[in-house]
Scaffold this motif. Structure first.
Motif, PDB file in Angstrom:
ATOM      1  N   PHE A  19     -17.407  11.508 -15.617  1.00  0.00           N
ATOM      2  CA  PHE A  19     -18.805  11.709 -16.006  1.00  0.00           C
ATOM      3  C   PHE A  19     -19.201  10.868 -17.210  1.00  0.00           C
ATOM      4  N   PRO A  43     -16.908   9.587  -9.846  1.00  0.00           N
ATOM      5  CA  PRO A  43     -16.348  10.937  -9.987  1.00  0.00           C
ATOM      6  C   PRO A  43     -16.102  11.656  -8.660  1.00  0.00           C
ATOM      7  N   ASN A  44     -16.960  11.398  -7.657  1.00  0.00           N
ATOM      8  CA  ASN A  44     -16.774  12.121  -6.393  1.00  0.00           C
ATOM      9  C   ASN A  44     -15.606  11.587  -5.566  1.00  0.00           C
ATOM     10  N   PHE A 103     -15.876  24.025 -14.995  1.00  0.00           N
ATOM     11  CA  PHE A 103     -16.825  23.818 -16.083  1.00  0.00           C
ATOM     12  C   PHE A 103     -16.865  25.012 -17.028  1.00  0.00           C
ATOM     13  N   ALA A 138     -20.720  26.734 -13.759  1.00  0.00           N
ATOM     14  CA  ALA A 138     -21.554  25.923 -12.860  1.00  0.00           C
ATOM     15  C   ALA A 138     -21.426  26.352 -11.406  1.00  0.00           C
ATOM     16  N   PHE A 186     -22.883  27.573  -7.906  1.00  0.00           N
ATOM     17  CA  PHE A 186     -24.188  27.340  -7.293  1.00  0.00           C
ATOM     18  C   PHE A 186     -24.882  28.683  -7.047  1.00  0.00           C
ATOM     19  N   PHE A 202     -17.513  24.749  -0.779  1.00  0.00           N
ATOM     20  CA  PHE A 202     -18.418  23.614  -0.998  1.00  0.00           C
ATOM     21  C   PHE A 202     -17.696  22.270  -0.980  1.00  0.00           C
ATOM     22  N   ARG A 220     -12.811  27.563  -6.722  1.00  0.00           N
ATOM     23  CA  ARG A 220     -13.576  26.448  -6.209  1.00  0.00           C
ATOM     24  C   ARG A 220     -12.966  25.121  -6.648  1.00  0.00           C
ATOM     25  N   SER A 256     -25.152  20.851 -15.260  1.00  0.00           N
ATOM     26  CA  SER A 256     -23.738  20.868 -14.870  1.00  0.00           C
ATOM     27  C   SER A 256     -23.568  21.259 -13.402  1.00  0.00           C
ATOM     28  N   LEU A 257     -24.601  21.878 -12.789  1.00  0.00           N
ATOM     29  CA  LEU A 257     -24.515  22.182 -11.359  1.00  0.00           C
ATOM     30  C   LEU A 257     -24.403  20.894 -10.548  1.00  0.00           C
ATOM     31  N   GLU A 299     -23.291  18.023 -11.705  1.00  0.00           N
ATOM     32  CA  GLU A 299     -21.985  17.433 -11.994  1.00  0.00           C
ATOM     33  C   GLU A 299     -20.904  18.135 -11.184  1.00  0.00           C
ATOM     34  N   ALA A 300     -21.030  19.454 -11.061  1.00  0.00           N
ATOM     35  CA  ALA A 300     -20.047  20.205 -10.274  1.00  0.00           C
ATOM     36  C   ALA A 300     -20.079  19.740  -8.824  1.00  0.00           C
ATOM     37  N   ALA A 301     -21.286  19.531  -8.289  1.00  0.00           N
ATOM     38  CA  ALA A 301     -21.403  19.093  -6.899  1.00  0.00           C
ATOM     39  C   ALA A 301     -20.760  17.718  -6.717  1.00  0.00           C
ATOM     40  N   ILE A 302     -21.006  16.827  -7.679  1.00  0.00           N
ATOM     41  CA  ILE A 302     -20.422  15.492  -7.593  1.00  0.00           C
ATOM     42  C   ILE A 302     -18.902  15.574  -7.738  1.00  0.00           C
ATOM     43  N   ASP A 303     -18.467  16.419  -8.675  1.00  0.00           N
ATOM     44  CA  ASP A 303     -17.031  16.598  -8.893  1.00  0.00           C
ATOM     45  C   ASP A 303     -16.342  17.068  -7.619  1.00  0.00           C
TER      46      ASP A 303
END
Ligand SMILES: Nc1ncnc2c1ncn2[C@@H]1O[C@H](COP(=O)(O)OP(=O)(O)OP(=O)(O)O)[C@@H](O)[C@H]1O
Ligand SMILES: [Mg+2]
Lengths: 364, 300
Positions: free
Chosen positions: A52, A72-73, A81, A85, A87, A98, A146, B196-197, B199-203
């Motif tokens: 990030f 990052p992906n 986090f 974080a 969803f 997810f 997760r 950060s949601l 970022e979490a999705a990308i992570d």
């Protein structure tokens, strides 16, 4: 071979260096803790590993590969986090699934893995709840599940227990350790709680102002701090200022005599190389100091003073002893007797003694 | 006792308000819509005369009929006006969404110090009269208007475009006028979304685009739905904008209503149009309320 290697990594925000030339190797299956005061750059270091933030200079290697160009992906790294974080529009099961759904796994694989993770964190009964219907501890577990679901090589945890109360925190620390041992994943945890770092980690990296001060096992960092900052940050410590005197070697260890401000001569192990005449500091843990009313017959280090205060915390008592020069020294003893039978009380004249190995001499 | 009374009052006040300012006018309009046209004052019959007693009331009821509604349903003008309004309202709501979402997104991503200024910028037009703002568009859109002058000056076109008095002008007017009602609710949902949601999705393996679809959009949905209703409902009954910008060829319910009422003095038909319009809007309003309730239950 290290799984992660930071090679002289810097990160500047404007002209402020949040991470200031960190070099660090982390090995597979380690539970590594990044510890340090608020704002020292722990999160920034972790975010660079997750992708990030990009380092201003230096390299980050994952399994020997430079990952600076990997988005990052695509990194085999997952992050838990600080705010979890989760969803909010997805239930627990979908939150855990997810990441799995974004990979090339078949539907049944995704389901099996999700069920496995639900099991691991004991959230089976809450699988169809939304995050806002969970307690803080439960949310923390979902976030952990997760981030572990995709079986990352490396799991990054940014103050994962920060939002939990003391009791739950302690319990969760052990759970984290158990899970880490069971899965064999490399964990890097960020915390500013030294007790937490000591409890969970196999190694600790202590940071201050963007730099790593010391990297060592918990006992090593406790027994052999390499600087005043480290000694002060980890646990309770007495710091006595003085000047280094004669240095002698015994069994491969260097010991030095230290002249304190009140002209007493104390003996201590050398934590860092010093030459005589230099200004230095003696660090002594309170629990390594013996307190007695009578003068001990033979003691390498001996000072006397009067009891200024006694802090009683159930199993331990800490005596704050005022020396002749006005400085305070803390000495801690375990309470084996009932408190009424305790022989030392306020205003008593006492002797404090410790062995040369108990104290460590650090440079300024 | 006093507490009970206070509670009773608290409940009664809004209901009384509703009764006086909504239900009573509604029933008067409903009654007129069921009456017949008459050359009289007021221009419809029957009128209710309480002095005639029970028999008089029965006679009064028996004279009410659905003639105006049947007229509306059979005259293609009204059917066309209805569908034209529906089309204009739906399409302009959609256009407003297309314009508003990027705006709201940009506002929510702006630096902290800039956001209040941007919100202010969105609200600022309300400080001028709605009528004047719509009228200003006449100056921009007409053949010798600013837009055409500009386009001819740049050489993009050589002949002025006919925008005034076309449906395009109506769309522009509606999208412009109701844009803040779309921007603000969407901005509100995007602004409170935790960065950060994403970022979490990308992570967890999403690309940025995918993260937008899977996280940003679902979380902005309540704002999008609220914004759509806030634009659709007034657009459906809009009168000023089609009147000023749409010219005679643009048919809308609000305009036919005005014509019936003031030009034809046909109060029953005008009332029937009003009732139909109201019923068309009640459906989305009820859905909207349901949605809002469900969201409140969800606690977010
Ligand atoms: N995006 C940013 N822009 C500017 N400065 C930043 C940014 N992110 C972090 N910093 C600064 O970098 C320094 C290190 O921040 P970082 O978040 O890494 O600290 P930390 O060690 O995680 O602290 P804490 O324990 O409080 O979480 C801080 O002084 C912070 O103000
Ligand atoms: Mg942090």
């Amino acid at each position: 071979m290290p799984i992660v290697e930071f090679d002289a990594v810097r990160k500047n925000f404007g002209d402020f260096a949040a991470v200031d030339g960190v070099s660090l190797k982390i090995y597979p299956r380690e539970f590594f803790a990044l510890l340090g005061p608020s704002g020292c750059g722990k999160t920034t270091l972790l975010r660079m590993l997750a992708g990030f933030e990009t380092p201003t200079s230096g390299r980050i290697l994952l399994d020997g590969q430079d990952i600076s160009t990997v988005p990052p992906n695509r990194r085999p790294v997952n992050m838990m986090f600080q705010s979890y974080a989760l969803f909010p529009h997805l239930n627990v099961r979908d939150n855990i699934a997810f990441g799995l759904k974004r990979s090339n796994r078949s539907k049944s694989e995704v389901e099996d893995r999700t069920a496995e993770m639900l099991n691991l964190v004991q959230m089976n009964d809450f699988a169809s709840r939304k995050p806002h219907q969970l307690s803080g501890g439960q949310r923390q577990r979902v976030a952990l599940a997760r981030s572990l679901a995709k079986n990352p090589k490396l799991l990054l945890l940014d103050e994962p227990l920060g939002a939990l109360d003391a009791k739950l925190r302690e319990q969760t620390q052990f759970e984290l350790v158990n899970i880490q041992e069971k899965l064999g994943t490399t964990f890097i945890i960020v915390t500013h709680d030294q007790e937490e770092a000591m409890t969970v980690a196999t190694r600790i990296g202590l940071m201050n102002r963007g730099s790593l001060m010391q990297v060592a096992t918990p006992s090593e960092i406790y027994e052999n701090p390499n600087s005043r900052f480290v000694a002060d940050f980890i646990g309770d410590v007495n710091m006595i200022e003085g000047t280094a005197g004669k240095v002698t070697k015994r069994d491969g260890e260097a010991y030095a005599e230290v002249k304190t401000m009140s002209a007493a001569t104390l003996k201590a192990r050398c934590g860092v190389p010093v030459s005589s005449g230099e200004k230095c500091w003696l660090a002594i843990r309170p629990e390594k100091i013996a307190v007695s009313r009578t003068r001990p017959r033979s003691a390498a280090n001996l000072v006397s003073g009067c009891v200024d205060d006694i802090a009683y915390v159930g199993n331990l008592s800490t005596y704050h002893v005022k020396l002749a020069d006005g400085s305070l020294i803390k000495a801690q003893t375990a309470n084996r007797e009932r408190i009424a039978r305790r022989e030392i009380t306020w205003e008593d004249e006492v002797w404090l003694s410790w062995s040369p190995d108990a104290a460590i001499m650090l440079s300024d | 006792m006093a507490a009970g009374l206070r509670r009773y009052l608290l409940i009664v006040v809004p209901y009384a308000w509703l009764l006086v300012f909504f239900l009573a006018p509604f029933f008067i309009v409903l009654k007129i819509s069921l009456s017949d046209l008459a050359v009289a004052m007021p221009p419809y019959t029957p009128t209710f005369d309480p002095s005639a007693g029970w028999e008089g009331f029965k006679a009064f009821i028996s004279q009410l009929d659905f003639e105006s509604y049947i007229f509306l349903a059979t005259d293609s003008l009204y059917v066309n006006a209805f569908f034209s309004s529906l089309q204009i309202a739906v399409l302009s709501t959609f256009l407003a969404l297309l314009v508003a979402f990027p705006m709201a997104y940009g506002m929510a991503r702006a630096p902290d110090w800039l956001r209040p200024l941007l919100v202010m910028g969105v609200i600022l037009p309300f400080w001028t009269s709605f009528l004047i703002r719509v009228y200003a568009w006449v100056g921009i859109l007409r053949s010798e208007g600013l837009l055409n002058q500009f386009l001819i000056w740049t050489g993009i076109i050589s002949e002025p475009l006919q925008i005034m008095n076309t449906p395009v002008a109506v769309y522009i007017g509606i999208v412009y006028s109701y844009l803040p009602f779309m921007v603000l609710p969407i901005y509100a949902t995007l602004e409170k979304m935790d960065e950060s949601l994403l970022e979490a999705a990308i992570d967890l393996g999403c690309s940025r685009v995918k993260a937008f679809w899977l996280v940003t959009l679902p979380l902005a949905m309540p704002g999008i739905i609220a914004g759509c209703f806030l634009v659709f409902i007034p657009a459906m009954g809009e009168f000023v904008i089609p009147e000023l910008l749409g010219g005679s060829r643009t048919l809308m319910m609000g305009k036919t209503l005005w014509n019936e009422f003031f030009s034809n003095r046909d109060w029953p038909v005008a009332s029937a149009v009003a009732i139909v319009l109201l019923l068309t809007l009640v459906v989305p309003i009820v859905i909207f309320q349901r949605q809002a309730e469900r969201q409140q239950e969800a606690g977010r």
